[in-house]
Design an enzyme around this catalytic site. Structure first.
Site, PDB file in Angstrom:
ATOM      1  N   LYS A 207       0.827  -1.212   0.000  1.00  0.00           N
ATOM      2  CA  LYS A 207       0.000   0.000   0.000  1.00  0.00           C
ATOM      3  C   LYS A 207       0.861   1.261   0.000  1.00  0.00           C
ATOM      4  CE  LYS A 207      -3.810   0.112   2.432  1.00  0.00           C
ATOM      5  NZ  LYS A 207      -4.783   0.226   3.548  1.00  0.00           N
ATOM      6  N   GLU A 213      10.297  -5.631   3.778  1.00  0.00           N
ATOM      7  CA  GLU A 213      10.460  -6.976   3.232  1.00  0.00           C
ATOM      8  C   GLU A 213      10.063  -7.006   1.750  1.00  0.00           C
ATOM      9  OE1 GLU A 213       8.962  -7.668   7.552  1.00  0.00           O
ATOM     10  OE2 GLU A 213       8.614  -6.243   5.911  1.00  0.00           O
ATOM     11  N   GLY A 267      -5.136  -5.057   5.352  1.00  0.00           N
ATOM     12  CA  GLY A 267      -4.388  -6.025   4.565  1.00  0.00           C
ATOM     13  C   GLY A 267      -4.967  -7.419   4.614  1.00  0.00           C
ATOM     14  N   ARG A 268      -5.371  -7.877   5.795  1.00  0.00           N
ATOM     15  CA  ARG A 268      -5.874  -9.246   5.932  1.00  0.00           C
ATOM     16  C   ARG A 268      -7.296  -9.391   5.393  1.00  0.00           C
ATOM     17  NH1 ARG A 268      -5.163  -6.578  10.530  1.00  0.00           N
ATOM     18  NH2 ARG A 268      -6.811  -6.359  12.109  1.00  0.00           N
ATOM     19  N   GLU A 353      -4.311 -11.680  14.225  1.00  0.00           N
ATOM     20  CA  GLU A 353      -3.972 -10.265  14.083  1.00  0.00           C
ATOM     21  C   GLU A 353      -5.178  -9.389  14.400  1.00  0.00           C
ATOM     22  OE1 GLU A 353      -0.848  -8.769  11.195  1.00  0.00           O
ATOM     23  OE2 GLU A 353      -2.665  -8.015  10.226  1.00  0.00           O
ATOM     24  N   HIS A 384      -1.523 -38.155  10.615  1.00  0.00           N
ATOM     25  CA  HIS A 384      -0.287 -38.879  10.885  1.00  0.00           C
ATOM     26  C   HIS A 384       0.749 -37.968  11.537  1.00  0.00           C
ATOM     27  CE1 HIS A 384      -1.498 -42.514   8.651  1.00  0.00           C
ATOM     28  NE2 HIS A 384      -2.239 -41.651   7.982  1.00  0.00           N
ATOM     29  N   LYS A 505       9.069  -4.303  14.037  1.00  0.00           N
ATOM     30  CA  LYS A 505       9.505  -3.749  12.760  1.00  0.00           C
ATOM     31  C   LYS A 505      10.363  -2.508  12.967  1.00  0.00           C
ATOM     32  CE  LYS A 505       6.238  -3.364   9.660  1.00  0.00           C
ATOM     33  NZ  LYS A 505       4.899  -3.130   9.073  1.00  0.00           N
TER      34      LYS A 505
END
Length: 543
Positions: A207, A213, A267-268, A353, A384, A505
């Protein structure tokens, strides 16, 4: 002051109710109510929720619905859909539901109708997607795009990556979608080595166009492209999903190829915005429209259905029951579809979050537990791995089983019935277990009986989709979005901010400079962090 849910009459009644009925097992509940499996279910347009295998009876459900009403959930739902600034710490609306409104709708926020803005961006996305899919968008050498690399992190990666895997069977057969998120160089190396620069389109999703990152990975991808094709190739191979045209242009991307979104899209919650551009290229504009229609169908259900028949509300209240009254802190999401392998990871961000908060809307400390730990893997692989703990461990973990009735693929016709048989069997085994008497009747040696006894009484929901289509996936995502929202309303927290991701961050930015400094820097962290930085610098230098 925000209302403390623990002060609501229904909360106290639920506490008393749990003390009085908490000992009752699922075996007892099913024996007393033979119609339970038919009653405790709700369906919507090819999606069904079976919630019969839960520690609830009619009284439990009545009190949970009363709790929702006393928490003014209906008012909160309308406020969200109307565009009120329910994200109070950032003074913003949470209008992800506007992303899937039809073009004929209208939603005026602060005097401005946002629906035309949404559809302008969708139309811009459609034009690009069609050009790429049809081979009309070509790279610097004139070759068509066969690889699309989405570079983002968090919501700019998890949503489209999850959905692209889920819908790979309806995606363009000659275009491969890749997702690059981790700042670990191994991720960039692994993605880029699978792509031909001349046939690659990179979508940089940020954005602000300042996420460290994402920019680190995008810069690496740009250098990889320039090394192969030269600097003039960048505009033909890069597009951006951002709101910062200046930074996009500085990076070398033509702002005409920038796809925007808005500060009222978290964002999510953004996979159905321009963040889904790579997904639209994969499934096509028509498929993406179906995806949006699935979201919208669940939105309408959530907004209009009475609480007693409202799928997101029911799932949310069951979660409240376990988290706050039964003392269970975890939720396992277990999709019996390999295509949904990334869905648990997607829900980790969506849920933890959103609702991993320790203060209420007014800043006062919460007095109740909030969001659960969300985790999971697809069946049958998980059986398993960790199902031993689910069946016989000392920690009870509520589970969401997710199954798809129509197989995506079933080579030889042997796979899908076996897959679904395992889903149904695991939910049944968790609920009813196997008693010592049953084990003994099978002739098991006495000393082994305790080891082969299953206590049962482990609660679960089962969600069944008729098919794993774009529409069904949109419904499923929206179902969990609204579930998380309902829980946030009842806990009185802000489900739409995420300040908890900021501190690390900020500290990382300073430490990054200290790690890269030519001379040993003066360090002002705690003694452990200082020592770790020094050891890293020394050993990296030695290596």
């Amino acid at each position: 002051m925000t209302t403390d849910p623990a002060t609501l009459p229904a909360w106290t009644q639920l506490q008393t109710h749990h003390r009085e009925t908490g000992h009752r097992s699922l075996r007892d509940r099913f024996a007393e109510d033979p119609q339970r499996g038919d009653r405790l279910r709700v369906a919507l347009d090819g999606l069904e929720l079976d919630y019969a295998k839960h520690w609830v009876d009619d009284r439990t459900l009545h009190l949970l619905f009363e709790l929702a009403r006393q928490a003014e959930l209906g008012f909160a739902i309308e406020a969200m859909f109307a565009g009120a600034a329910i994200n109070v710490t950032e003074h913003r609306a949470a209008l992800h539901t506007a992303l899937r409104l039809p073009a004929t709708a209208s939603l005026v926020v602060d005097g401005h109708d946002v629906v035309p803005d949404v559809h302008r961006v969708l139309e811009q996305m459609r034009r690009l997607a069609v050009r790429v899919r049809d081979g009309d968008w070509v790279g610097a050498t004139g070759r068509r795009v066969r690889h699309v690399v989405n570079i983002g992190i968090g919501g700019s990666d998890l949503g489209p990556a999850m959905a692209a895997r889920a819908l790979a069977h309806v995606s363009h057969p000659d275009i491969e979608l890749h997702f690059l998120s981790n700042v670990d160089g191994a991720d960039a190396d692994g993605v880029l080595r699978r792509c031909d620069p001349a046939e690659t389109l990179v979508v940089v999703a940020s954005k602000s166009f300042g996420t460290i990152e994402t920019l680190t990975n995008a810069t690496t991808a740009r250098e990889w492209l320039i090394q192969a094709l030269g600097p003039d190739a960048v505009p033909s191979h890069f597009v951006a999903v951002s709101t910062n045209a200046e930074r996009v242009a500085e990076f070398g991307i033509n702002p005409a190829n920038m796809f925007g979104f808005w500060d009222w899209v978290g964002g999510r919650y953004s996979v159905d915005s321009a963040i889904g551009l790579s997904l639209m290229i994969g499934v096509g504009p028509d498929g993406f429209d179906q995806f949006l229609a699935g979201f919208h169908a669940m939105d309408q259900h959530f907004r209009t259905a009475p609480f007693e028949a409202n799928m997101p509300v029911i799932m949310a209240l069951l979660g409240i029951w376990y988290r706050n009254f039964c003392g269970l802190s975890s939720l396992a999401v277990l999709p019996y579809s390999d295509r949904l392998a990334r869905f648990p990871a997607y829900l980790q961000q969506l849920d933890m979050e959103s609702n991993g908060k320790r203060v209420r809307l007014d800043g006062s400390p919460v007095t109740t537990d909030t969001g659960p730990l969300v985790w999971g893997e697809p069946g049958t692989n998980g059986q398993h791995a960790f199902y031993q703990l689910l069946h016989q461990g000392t920690t009870v973990v509520p589970c969401d089983f997710i199954g798809v009735i129509t197989a995506v693929a079933d080579p030889g016709g042997r796979h899908h019935d076996q897959l679904m048989a395992n889903l149904f069997a695991q939910a049944e085994a968790l609920a009813f277990g196997k008693t010592a008497e049953q084990v003994a009747a099978e002739g098991v040696a006495e000393e082994l009986i305790p080891h082969r006894t299953f206590p049962g009484n482990r609660p679960s929901s089962t969600l069944l989709l008729d098919e794993l289509s774009p529409h069904a996936l949109g419904q499923l995502i929206a179902l969990y979005e609204h579930k998380v929202f309902v829980q946030g309303v009842i806990w009185g927290i802000d489900s739409f901010d995420q300040w908890g991701v900021e501190l690390g961050k900020v500290l990382a930015a300073g430490i990054s400079d200290e790690l890269a400094a030519a001379a040993p820097p003066e360090l002002h962290h705690d003694s452990s962090t200082n020592a770790l930085i020094r050891r890293y610098r020394e050993r990296r230098s030695g290596a």
